[in-house]
Motif scaffolding. Structure first.
Motif, PDB file in Angstrom:
ATOM      1  N   PHE A   1      -2.946  15.317  -0.296  1.00  0.00           N
ATOM      2  CA  PHE A   1      -2.366  14.758  -0.497  1.00  0.00           C
ATOM      3  C   PHE A   1      -1.487  13.721  -1.067  1.00  0.00           C
ATOM      4  O   PHE A   1      -0.342  13.695  -0.396  1.00  0.00           O
TER       5      PHE A   1
ATOM      6  N   SER B   1      -9.655   7.215  -5.416  1.00  0.00           N
ATOM      7  CA  SER B   1      -8.661   6.913  -4.783  1.00  0.00           C
ATOM      8  C   SER B   1      -8.992   4.922  -4.696  1.00  0.00           C
ATOM      9  O   SER B   1      -7.855   4.823  -5.095  1.00  0.00           O
ATOM     10  N   TYR B   2      -8.906   5.585  -3.812  1.00  0.00           N
ATOM     11  CA  TYR B   2      -9.236   3.450  -2.801  1.00  0.00           C
ATOM     12  C   TYR B   2      -9.962   2.696  -4.462  1.00  0.00           C
ATOM     13  O   TYR B   2      -9.258   1.698  -3.910  1.00  0.00           O
TER      14      TYR B   2
ATOM     15  N   GLN C   1      -6.222  -0.148  -5.525  1.00  0.00           N
ATOM     16  CA  GLN C   1      -6.461  -1.630  -5.540  1.00  0.00           C
ATOM     17  C   GLN C   1      -6.530  -2.600  -7.119  1.00  0.00           C
ATOM     18  O   GLN C   1      -5.976  -3.403  -7.262  1.00  0.00           O
TER      19      GLN C   1
ATOM     20  N   HIS D   1      -0.669   3.012   4.740  1.00  0.00           N
ATOM     21  CA  HIS D   1      -0.885   2.508   5.734  1.00  0.00           C
ATOM     22  C   HIS D   1      -0.160   0.604   4.847  1.00  0.00           C
ATOM     23  O   HIS D   1      -0.823  -0.255   5.043  1.00  0.00           O
TER      24      HIS D   1
ATOM     25  N   ARG E   1     -11.078  10.707  -1.957  1.00  0.00           N
ATOM     26  CA  ARG E   1     -10.853   9.068  -1.136  1.00  0.00           C
ATOM     27  C   ARG E   1     -11.878   8.269  -2.348  1.00  0.00           C
ATOM     28  O   ARG E   1     -11.262   7.229  -2.368  1.00  0.00           O
TER      29      ARG E   1
ATOM     30  N   LEU F   1     -12.183  16.753   0.659  1.00  0.00           N
ATOM     31  CA  LEU F   1     -10.973  15.224   1.303  1.00  0.00           C
ATOM     32  C   LEU F   1     -11.656  13.929   0.979  1.00  0.00           C
ATOM     33  O   LEU F   1     -10.800  12.907  -0.024  1.00  0.00           O
TER      34      LEU F   1
ATOM     35  N   ARG G   1       0.867  -1.634   0.201  1.00  0.00           N
ATOM     36  CA  ARG G   1       0.354  -0.393   0.279  1.00  0.00           C
ATOM     37  C   ARG G   1       0.864   1.278  -0.130  1.00  0.00           C
ATOM     38  O   ARG G   1       1.902   1.257   1.148  1.00  0.00           O
TER      39      ARG G   1
ATOM     40  N   GLY H   1     -11.806   4.748   9.082  1.00  0.00           N
ATOM     41  CA  GLY H   1     -11.090   5.437   9.392  1.00  0.00           C
ATOM     42  C   GLY H   1      -9.500   5.912  10.137  1.00  0.00           C
ATOM     43  O   GLY H   1      -8.694   4.721   9.866  1.00  0.00           O
ATOM     44  N   ASN H   2      -9.683   6.388  11.035  1.00  0.00           N
ATOM     45  CA  ASN H   2      -7.669   6.708  11.549  1.00  0.00           C
ATOM     46  C   ASN H   2      -8.086   6.493  13.169  1.00  0.00           C
ATOM     47  O   ASN H   2      -9.100   6.921  13.679  1.00  0.00           O
TER      48      ASN H   2
ATOM     49  N   ARG I   1      -9.198  -4.020   9.726  1.00  0.00           N
ATOM     50  CA  ARG I   1      -7.245  -3.204   9.255  1.00  0.00           C
ATOM     51  C   ARG I   1      -6.633  -2.348  10.325  1.00  0.00           C
ATOM     52  O   ARG I   1      -7.438  -1.008  10.075  1.00  0.00           O
TER      53      ARG I   1
HETATM   54 FE1  HDE Z   1      -6.669   6.913   3.006  1.00  0.00          FE
HETATM   55  N1  HDE Z   1      -5.653   5.362   1.574  1.00  0.00           N
HETATM   56  N2  HDE Z   1      -6.511   8.599   1.497  1.00  0.00           N
HETATM   57  N3  HDE Z   1      -6.952   8.060   4.068  1.00  0.00           N
HETATM   58  N4  HDE Z   1      -6.592   5.563   4.231  1.00  0.00           N
HETATM   59  C1  HDE Z   1      -5.317   4.514   1.271  1.00  0.00           C
HETATM   60  O1  HDE Z   1      -6.042   2.241  -0.493  1.00  0.00           O
HETATM   61  C2  HDE Z   1      -5.960   8.389   0.141  1.00  0.00           C
HETATM   62  C3  HDE Z   1      -7.210   9.768   4.435  1.00  0.00           C
HETATM   63  C4  HDE Z   1      -6.595   5.467   5.363  1.00  0.00           C
HETATM   64  O2  HDE Z   1      -6.029  -1.396   6.249  1.00  0.00           O
HETATM   65  C5  HDE Z   1      -4.928   3.965   0.340  1.00  0.00           C
HETATM   66  O3  HDE Z   1      -5.611   0.078   0.058  1.00  0.00           O
HETATM   67  C6  HDE Z   1      -6.511   9.532  -0.487  1.00  0.00           C
HETATM   68  C7  HDE Z   1      -7.912   9.807   5.664  1.00  0.00           C
HETATM   69  C8  HDE Z   1      -7.124   4.124   6.124  1.00  0.00           C
HETATM   70  O4  HDE Z   1      -5.940  -1.537   3.808  1.00  0.00           O
HETATM   71  C9  HDE Z   1      -5.265   4.515  -0.522  1.00  0.00           C
HETATM   72  C10 HDE Z   1      -6.538  10.620   0.752  1.00  0.00           C
HETATM   73  C11 HDE Z   1      -8.336   8.995   6.148  1.00  0.00           C
HETATM   74  C12 HDE Z   1      -6.043   3.146   4.404  1.00  0.00           C
HETATM   75  C13 HDE Z   1      -5.303   6.404   0.133  1.00  0.00           C
HETATM   76  C14 HDE Z   1      -6.913   9.878   1.689  1.00  0.00           C
HETATM   77  C15 HDE Z   1      -7.802   7.503   5.883  1.00  0.00           C
HETATM   78  C16 HDE Z   1      -5.916   3.887   3.472  1.00  0.00           C
HETATM   79  C17 HDE Z   1      -3.217   3.107  -0.046  1.00  0.00           C
HETATM   80  C18 HDE Z   1      -7.052  12.241   0.925  1.00  0.00           C
HETATM   81  C19 HDE Z   1      -8.492   8.367   7.676  1.00  0.00           C
HETATM   82  C20 HDE Z   1      -5.811   1.629   5.436  1.00  0.00           C
HETATM   83  C21 HDE Z   1      -4.045   1.178  -0.487  1.00  0.00           C
HETATM   84  C22 HDE Z   1      -7.224  11.872   0.069  1.00  0.00           C
HETATM   85  C23 HDE Z   1     -10.270   9.074   7.912  1.00  0.00           C
HETATM   86  C24 HDE Z   1      -6.416   0.945   5.292  1.00  0.00           C
HETATM   87  C25 HDE Z   1      -5.266   1.764  -0.176  1.00  0.00           C
HETATM   88  C26 HDE Z   1      -5.974  -0.551   5.170  1.00  0.00           C
HETATM   89  C27 HDE Z   1      -5.290   3.419   2.440  1.00  0.00           C
HETATM   90  C28 HDE Z   1      -6.060   7.297  -0.190  1.00  0.00           C
HETATM   91  C29 HDE Z   1      -6.832   9.963   3.236  1.00  0.00           C
HETATM   92  C30 HDE Z   1      -6.999   6.339   6.077  1.00  0.00           C
HETATM   93  C31 HDE Z   1      -4.046   5.118  -1.263  1.00  0.00           C
HETATM   94  C32 HDE Z   1      -6.165  10.278  -1.714  1.00  0.00           C
HETATM   95  C33 HDE Z   1      -8.478  11.102   5.568  1.00  0.00           C
HETATM   96  C34 HDE Z   1      -7.273   3.337   7.452  1.00  0.00           C
HETATM   97  O5  HDE Z   1      -5.915   4.600  -1.504  1.00  0.00           O
END
Ligand code: HDE
Length: 701
Positions: free
Chosen positions: A161, A361-362, A366, A74, A358, A354, A71, A147-148, A112
């Protein structure tokens, strides 16, 4: 879980994919039995290897392709299965999502946890945000709450980002430092991008050093939307509250844990679940009626802001329990694919920029990580809800579609599968109007007030840790201009904070800053209402030959009865011979452990044992370090002498009446049953997590 009736729908579904390999013959991928796998097929015992050796070629080829991209953020994580269940139906007034409102419905989940910046092989305890991603396998399809453990994020718009992540990741020229924010590029970015400051305050706080994944809060971060049967929306923030309380390591300890056990948080989760100590959280929600959208002094769509709990209370919804470890790390924890756009009826998005990014992005990530569009067929990602559509083919297609059509509408297959069935997802109807424009809304532009709110809400100890963290991080920044620019930003949060940081990092202290608004939100401090329990806490009981065996046994039994994990730590493995001649089994040998891997330390009496420990530098250090990190210590009988050898400045009991001094609990009693008052006082000291007010030199933060 062996009881069939207790197994959830996801667990049963996974049976289709589990391969046990019990007593089976070794075969190729084609099912051909293999005769010999230690040597390649050669032209003579010392001759060249032959192309026709299909077995060894297949074995090596598969090995060459074993890795997938980690990843991008994360990468380092740990996961577990569990179940979610609502307490009652009160939320049904706001959402049609029955998994949140029907107390009779249990929903299987996979959660996770992760660090953010480090690579897959990095340690568990850097100063970092932790991911808290929950996949609910609901009857209406998969819902992912990604979440975080902080309620706010570093940036407001997804367009930033890649910039933010590039800044916090190791520096591009040499890939240094691994899993650490203490370097020039991150702080250069922060100094130029003040929207980061609120989340940066969280990052510099104890929240960035969770003692355990089981002891941290989780937050959905964005404002989401619940939707009721009439299509009415309500803004919602999601909160996870751990049953064991929210607790942290101290920084000095966290750094040492990285070496002593880089898998500290992973192992903690795994071991607890294996031991039947299921990890638990309460899901809570903050609800805001749509008509109150503009009732706050910040924008609900701004992910760098939280809604103070004193303003909108967190209302309990249900309980999450993690109760089953995965069978295979790669298949499950690595291949799980979260996506913020995996929603079910009753839950929808808002225009948080934001969140909108996302939602792109997600899915995109994948596709590269899991090699194509069929990752939802992987066992861990497969919904328990039925899946029928006209999507076809692609790499790794697992389904054998038997239908003669793959388009909609059709007459040939009776128009199956048909859209519009009851329970279909309907997007929330929102009126949208506006000029097409690339700009940041004015309502997003207060970057400091909530950073100040967080700072004001810290206890003295927590505030000291924040100052120490800034000094450490900026102290690692080589460019002094960057240090000065960060300090310059901090004065808009609080002048005193900026001055204290400046003093530690060799840049001029500012003499002017913002007027601190003085507001607090007590819920933001971890220390205002800590949950006090010894459950699952780890206690080292130091012992050598000559130990007071009866006292040791009574202490260990008492701690275990209270739900703690007590381990006898000997100078070497095997057993120690007690003063009365019995063998006491050693759980861990001292050279394999460190005080940082425990929550508390106890030293039983027994003159020979205490003397032997006192001659061993590691044992003395073990006790001294636990003290320095604020951990509970106990000694009985002659055990208190080891505390003196370790130069611990605490009052010790002269008689059997126990004495408690800043988390150091002693009694002169030995042999047989230890006084209840002593055992209770030690348990209380452990449950307090740390004694923050130790006199000598304070806590090594
Ligand atoms: Fe993520 N983030 N994120 N993020 N994020 C990923 O997805 C992204 C954000 C968070 O255990 C990626 O599968 C962008 C906030 C967690 O598999 C990716 C932006 C929050 C996890 C990605 C954010 C998160 C990810 C990397 C800004 C808290 C791990 C691999 C727009 C609310 C999930 C993947 C796991 C993972 C993109 C911001 C939490 C690249 C573009 C805000 C917990 O898609």
């Amino acid at each position: 879980m062996t009881d069939e009736s207790a197994r959830d729908r996801k667990d049963l579904q996974l049976d289709q994919d589990r391969i046990a390999d019990g007593g089976e013959a070794l075969t190729t991928q084609q099912g051909v039995r293999v005769h010999h796998t230690d040597d390649s097929l050669k032209a003579g015992g010392r001759g060249p290897t032959l192309m026709e050796d299909f077995h060894v070629r297949e074995k090596i080829t598969h090995f060459d392709h074993e890795r997938i991209p980690e990843r991008v953020v994360h990468a380092r994580g740990a996961g577990a299965y569990g179940v979610f269940q609502p307490y009652d139906d009160w939320l049904a007034e706001f959402t049609t999502a029955s998994f949140l409102t029907d107390p009779a419905e249990t929903t299987p989940v996979f959660v996770r946890f992760s660090t953010v910046a480090g690579s897959r092989g990095s340690a568990d305890t850097p100063r970092d945000v932790r991911g808290f991603a929950v996949k609910f396998y609901t009857r209406a399809g998969n819902y992912d709450l990604v979440g975080n453990n902080f309620p706010v994020f570093f940036i407001q718009d997804g367009a930033k980002f890649p910039d933010f992540v590039h800044a916090v990741k190791p520096e591009p020229r040499n890939e240094i430092p691994q899993a650490a924010s203490a370097h020039d590029t991150l702080w250069d970015f922060v100094s130029l991008q003040p929207e980061t400051l609120h989340a940066i305050m969280w990052l510099m706080s104890d929240r960035a050093l969770p003692r355990s994944y089981r002891m941290m809060q989780g937050f959905g971060v964005h404002t989401f939307r619940l939707v009721d049967a009439n299509g009415r929306g309500t803004f919602v923030k999601f909160h996870w509250t751990p049953a064991l309380g929210t607790h942290s390591l101290v920084w000095d300890e966290a750094q040492k844990v990285s070496g002593a056990d880089p898998d500290f948080n992973r192992r903690d989760l795994w071991d607890a679940i294996e031991a039947g100590d299921h990890a638990e959280w309460e899901l809570g929600v903050q609800l805001v009626p749509e008509e109150d959208e503009f009732a706050f002094d910040f924008d609900l769509l701004d992910a760098t802001k939280l809604i103070p709990e004193e303003q909108v209370p967190v209302r309990p919804v249900g309980k999450l329990v993690l109760n089953r470890n995965p069978d295979n790390f790669f298949a499950e924890t690595e291949q799980i694919a979260f996506h913020t756009a995996n929603v079910v009826p009753g839950i929808d998005f808002t225009n948080d920029p934001l969140l909108q990014a996302r939602n792109f992005s997600y899915l995109d990530t994948q596709l590269i990580r899991l090699g194509g569009p069929n990752f939802a067929h992987l066992p861990v990602n497969r919904p328990v809800a039925e899946v029928h559509n006209d999507q076809r083919d692609g790499y790794g297609q697992h389904r054998v579609h038997t239908s003669g059509t793959s388009y909609n509408k059709n007459t040939i297959s009776g128009n199956d599968p048909a859209p519009g069935a009851e329970g279909s997802y309907r997007h929330y109807t929102e009126k949208v109007e506006g000029a097409k424009i690339r700009e940041r809304s004015e309502s997003f532009k207060d970057f400091y007030s909530q950073a100040t709110l967080f700072w004001n809400s810290m206890s003295e100890v927590e505030a000291e840790h924040i100052v120490a963290a800034f000094r450490f991080e900026l102290g690692k920044v080589t460019d002094k201009d960057i240090r000065a620019r960060v300090v310059d930003q901090l004065r808009w949060i609080d002048l005193g904070l900026a001055q204290r940081v400046a003093e530690g990092v060799g840049v001029p202290a500012p003499d002017q800053g913002a007027d601190n608004h003085g507001r607090t939100s007590p819920a933001l401090s971890q220390l205002t209402a800590p949950v006090r329990t010894v459950a699952t806490r780890k206690i080292a009981v130091l012992a050598a030959d000559g130990v007071d065996g009866a006292g040791l046994t009574s202490l260990v039994a008492d701690l275990r009865r209270r739900g703690a994990v007590a381990e006898v730590v000997g100078l070497v493995d095997g057993a120690v011979r007690s003063s009365s001649g019995e063998d006491v089994e050693v759980d861990r040998a001292l050279p394999t452990m460190a005080s940082v891997l425990y929550d508390a330390v106890a030293v039983p009496g027994g003159a020979d044992s205490v003397a032997a420990l006192g001659r061993d530098g590691r044992a003395v250090h073990f006790v001294a370090e636990a003290y320095k990190h604020g951990k509970a210590l106990a000694a009985f009988g002659t055990g208190a002498e080891l505390l003196e050898t370790a130069r611990i400045d605490a009052e010790v009991a002269q008689g059997t009446e126990p004495v408690e001094d800043h988390g150091v609990v002693t009694t002169a009693a030995d042999g047989g049953e230890l006084p209840d008052a002593f055992l209770d006082a030690f348990a209380d000291a452990i449950a307090a997590h740390r004694a923050w007010d130790r006199p000598t030199g304070g806590i090594a933060a």
